[in-house]
Motif scaffolding. Structure first.
Motif, PDB file in Angstrom:
ATOM      1  N   GLU A 134       0.812  -1.220   0.000  1.00  0.00           N
ATOM      2  CA  GLU A 134       0.000   0.000   0.000  1.00  0.00           C
ATOM      3  C   GLU A 134       0.847   1.272   0.000  1.00  0.00           C
ATOM      4  N   GLY A 135       2.151   1.138   0.092  1.00  0.00           N
ATOM      5  CA  GLY A 135       3.021   2.308   0.095  1.00  0.00           C
ATOM      6  C   GLY A 135       3.373   2.820   1.479  1.00  0.00           C
ATOM      7  N   SER A 136       3.029   2.057   2.514  1.00  0.00           N
ATOM      8  CA  SER A 136       3.406   2.441   3.871  1.00  0.00           C
ATOM      9  C   SER A 136       4.805   1.928   4.185  1.00  0.00           C
ATOM     10  N   ILE A 137       5.529   2.704   4.992  1.00  0.00           N
ATOM     11  CA  ILE A 137       6.852   2.298   5.452  1.00  0.00           C
ATOM     12  C   ILE A 137       6.704   1.787   6.876  1.00  0.00           C
ATOM     13  N   LEU A 138       7.201   0.571   7.122  1.00  0.00           N
ATOM     14  CA  LEU A 138       7.107  -0.066   8.430  1.00  0.00           C
ATOM     15  C   LEU A 138       8.447   0.049   9.144  1.00  0.00           C
ATOM     16  N   HIS A 139       8.439   0.682  10.306  1.00  0.00           N
ATOM     17  CA  HIS A 139       9.641   0.866  11.111  1.00  0.00           C
ATOM     18  C   HIS A 139       9.605  -0.173  12.232  1.00  0.00           C
ATOM     19  N   TRP A 140      10.395  -1.222  12.091  1.00  0.00           N
ATOM     20  CA  TRP A 140      10.405  -2.314  13.062  1.00  0.00           C
ATOM     21  C   TRP A 140      11.266  -1.904  14.242  1.00  0.00           C
ATOM     22  N   VAL A 141      10.652  -1.856  15.411  1.00  0.00           N
ATOM     23  CA  VAL A 141      11.346  -1.361  16.597  1.00  0.00           C
ATOM     24  C   VAL A 141      11.665  -2.498  17.553  1.00  0.00           C
ATOM     25  N   GLU A 142      12.768  -2.317  18.257  1.00  0.00           N
ATOM     26  CA  GLU A 142      13.201  -3.297  19.246  1.00  0.00           C
ATOM     27  C   GLU A 142      12.395  -3.084  20.525  1.00  0.00           C
ATOM     28  N   PRO A 143      11.836  -4.145  21.082  1.00  0.00           N
ATOM     29  CA  PRO A 143      11.097  -3.967  22.330  1.00  0.00           C
ATOM     30  C   PRO A 143      12.038  -3.448  23.418  1.00  0.00           C
ATOM     31  N   GLY A 144      11.588  -2.470  24.128  1.00  0.00           N
ATOM     32  CA  GLY A 144      12.415  -1.896  25.190  1.00  0.00           C
ATOM     33  C   GLY A 144      11.609  -1.672  26.445  1.00  0.00           C
ATOM     34  N   ASP A 145      12.159  -0.879  27.339  1.00  0.00           N
ATOM     35  CA  ASP A 145      11.495  -0.595  28.603  1.00  0.00           C
ATOM     36  C   ASP A 145      10.345   0.396  28.447  1.00  0.00           C
ATOM     37  N   GLN A 146      10.418   1.240  27.397  1.00  0.00           N
ATOM     38  CA  GLN A 146       9.399   2.268  27.202  1.00  0.00           C
ATOM     39  C   GLN A 146       8.164   1.695  26.522  1.00  0.00           C
ATOM     40  N   PRO A 147       6.955   2.126  26.943  1.00  0.00           N
ATOM     41  CA  PRO A 147       5.750   1.662  26.259  1.00  0.00           C
ATOM     42  C   PRO A 147       5.697   2.221  24.841  1.00  0.00           C
ATOM     43  N   LEU A 148       5.048   1.475  23.950  1.00  0.00           N
ATOM     44  CA  LEU A 148       4.913   1.937  22.570  1.00  0.00           C
ATOM     45  C   LEU A 148       4.059   3.193  22.524  1.00  0.00           C
ATOM     46  N   PRO A 149       4.329   4.091  21.586  1.00  0.00           N
ATOM     47  CA  PRO A 149       3.511   5.295  21.473  1.00  0.00           C
ATOM     48  C   PRO A 149       2.124   4.957  20.932  1.00  0.00           C
ATOM     49  N   ALA A 150       1.149   5.785  21.246  1.00  0.00           N
ATOM     50  CA  ALA A 150      -0.206   5.603  20.723  1.00  0.00           C
ATOM     51  C   ALA A 150      -0.281   6.207  19.323  1.00  0.00           C
ATOM     52  N   VAL A 151      -1.254   5.758  18.550  1.00  0.00           N
ATOM     53  CA  VAL A 151      -1.522   6.376  17.249  1.00  0.00           C
ATOM     54  C   VAL A 151      -1.833   7.844  17.493  1.00  0.00           C
ATOM     55  N   GLY A 152      -1.250   8.714  16.692  1.00  0.00           N
ATOM     56  CA  GLY A 152      -1.422  10.152  16.861  1.00  0.00           C
ATOM     57  C   GLY A 152      -0.268  10.821  17.589  1.00  0.00           C
ATOM     58  N   THR A 153       0.624  10.017  18.174  1.00  0.00           N
ATOM     59  CA  THR A 153       1.788  10.563  18.881  1.00  0.00           C
ATOM     60  C   THR A 153       2.803  11.112  17.880  1.00  0.00           C
ATOM     61  N   ARG A 154       3.377  12.261  18.169  1.00  0.00           N
ATOM     62  CA  ARG A 154       4.450  12.826  17.343  1.00  0.00           C
ATOM     63  C   ARG A 154       5.779  12.377  17.931  1.00  0.00           C
ATOM     64  N   LEU A 155       6.633  11.822  17.066  1.00  0.00           N
ATOM     65  CA  LEU A 155       7.930  11.308  17.498  1.00  0.00           C
ATOM     66  C   LEU A 155       9.067  12.015  16.764  1.00  0.00           C
ATOM     67  N   GLN A 156      10.203  12.061  17.421  1.00  0.00           N
ATOM     68  CA  GLN A 156      11.431  12.547  16.791  1.00  0.00           C
ATOM     69  C   GLN A 156      12.143  11.341  16.189  1.00  0.00           C
ATOM     70  N   GLY A 157      12.476  11.423  14.909  1.00  0.00           N
ATOM     71  CA  GLY A 157      13.208  10.364  14.238  1.00  0.00           C
ATOM     72  C   GLY A 157      14.668  10.727  14.075  1.00  0.00           C
ATOM     73  N   GLN A 158      15.540   9.743  14.250  1.00  0.00           N
ATOM     74  CA  GLN A 158      16.980   9.953  14.103  1.00  0.00           C
ATOM     75  C   GLN A 158      17.552   8.784  13.313  1.00  0.00           C
ATOM     76  N   VAL A 159      17.996   9.063  12.099  1.00  0.00           N
ATOM     77  CA  VAL A 159      18.591   8.032  11.245  1.00  0.00           C
ATOM     78  C   VAL A 159      20.075   7.920  11.586  1.00  0.00           C
ATOM     79  N   ALA A 160      20.581   6.692  11.697  1.00  0.00           N
ATOM     80  CA  ALA A 160      22.007   6.460  11.983  1.00  0.00           C
ATOM     81  C   ALA A 160      22.847   7.003  10.825  1.00  0.00           C
ATOM     82  N   ALA A 161      23.639   8.048  11.103  1.00  0.00           N
ATOM     83  CA  ALA A 161      24.350   8.795  10.061  1.00  0.00           C
ATOM     84  C   ALA A 161      25.397   7.952   9.333  1.00  0.00           C
ATOM     85  N   ASP A 162      26.213   7.200  10.054  1.00  0.00           N
ATOM     86  CA  ASP A 162      27.294   6.441   9.422  1.00  0.00           C
ATOM     87  C   ASP A 162      26.754   5.383   8.473  1.00  0.00           C
ATOM     88  N   ARG A 163      25.695   4.698   8.905  1.00  0.00           N
ATOM     89  CA  ARG A 163      25.096   3.661   8.064  1.00  0.00           C
ATOM     90  C   ARG A 163      24.485   4.281   6.811  1.00  0.00           C
TER      91      ARG A 163
END
Length: 200
Positions: A65-94
């Motif tokens: 459908e043209g959506s990009i799926l960002h697979w995240v590692e489970p961590g200590d923080q709860p997942l954000p809810a739909v509608g949450t604004r997040l800051q994205g940071q791409v690994a520069a060297d990679r």
């Protein structure tokens, strides 16, 4: 459909986006955003890694459908809810490594076309090597060296980089048509992206 920021701004490493969906599968959890600077895996190139808020992005894929799926590692923080604004940071060297290798592959592929009319039928970008599959059953060492020299000559000229996106087959200039234009009707949804270093 996710807006792909990396097409217009390939050097963009930080961005803000809204979570539009959360997908849970047997493979893990993926966040879908309204826009992204994360390049998904595909076409021989591995995915970007980095962070969305506190969540580490370990893979990025796209769906039909043209959506990009960002697979995240489970961590200590709860997942954000739909509608949450997040800051994205791409690994520069990679990202930089992938950009350099992928650009070099395109230069070398065009060198093979110009010198021998050998088309690139596949390529794989890896951590230590890049492989290019060519439409020939035999290549002499001298031919490989000549293609390398031509590609290096283009690099040494420090030509301006230009990216054009064509939205229909009719828009594509005649000199760009040929055996590599194998896109199906549905492929024009995002357009044909042509990268040029000068006229190369």
């Amino acid at each position: 459909m996710t807006k792909r920021l990396y097409y217009a701004a390939p050097s963009l490493l930080e961005f803000r986006a809204v979570v539009t969906a959360i997908r849970r599968t047997a493979e893990g959890v993926a966040l879908v955003l309204d826009q992204t600077a994360f390049h998904p895996e595909g076409g021989g190139q591995p995915a970007d890694h980095g962070y969305l808020g506190p969540h580490r992005v370990v893979n990025v894929t796209s769906d039909a459908e043209g959506s990009i799926l960002h697979w995240v590692e489970p961590g200590d923080q709860p997942l954000p809810a739909v509608g949450t604004r997040l800051q994205g940071q791409v690994a520069a060297d990679r990202r930089r490594d992938h950009m350099q290798q992928h650009s070099a592959q395109h230069l070398l592929s065009q060198a093979f076309v110009r010198l021998y009319d050998w088309q690139t039928v596949g390529f794989h970008l890896g951590t230590n090597t890049v492989t290019i599959d060519l439409s020939t059953s035999r290549a002499e060492w001298a031919q490989l060296l000549a293609a390398e020299a031509l590609a290096n000559n283009v690099v040494f000229q420090n030509l301006p980089l230009k990216i054009n996106i064509y939205r229909s087959p009719e828009e594509v200039p005649a000199e760009l048509r040929g055996p590599r234009e194998i896109l199906t009707e549905g492929s024009w949804r995002r357009g044909l992206r042509v990268v040029a270093f000068g006229d190369f």
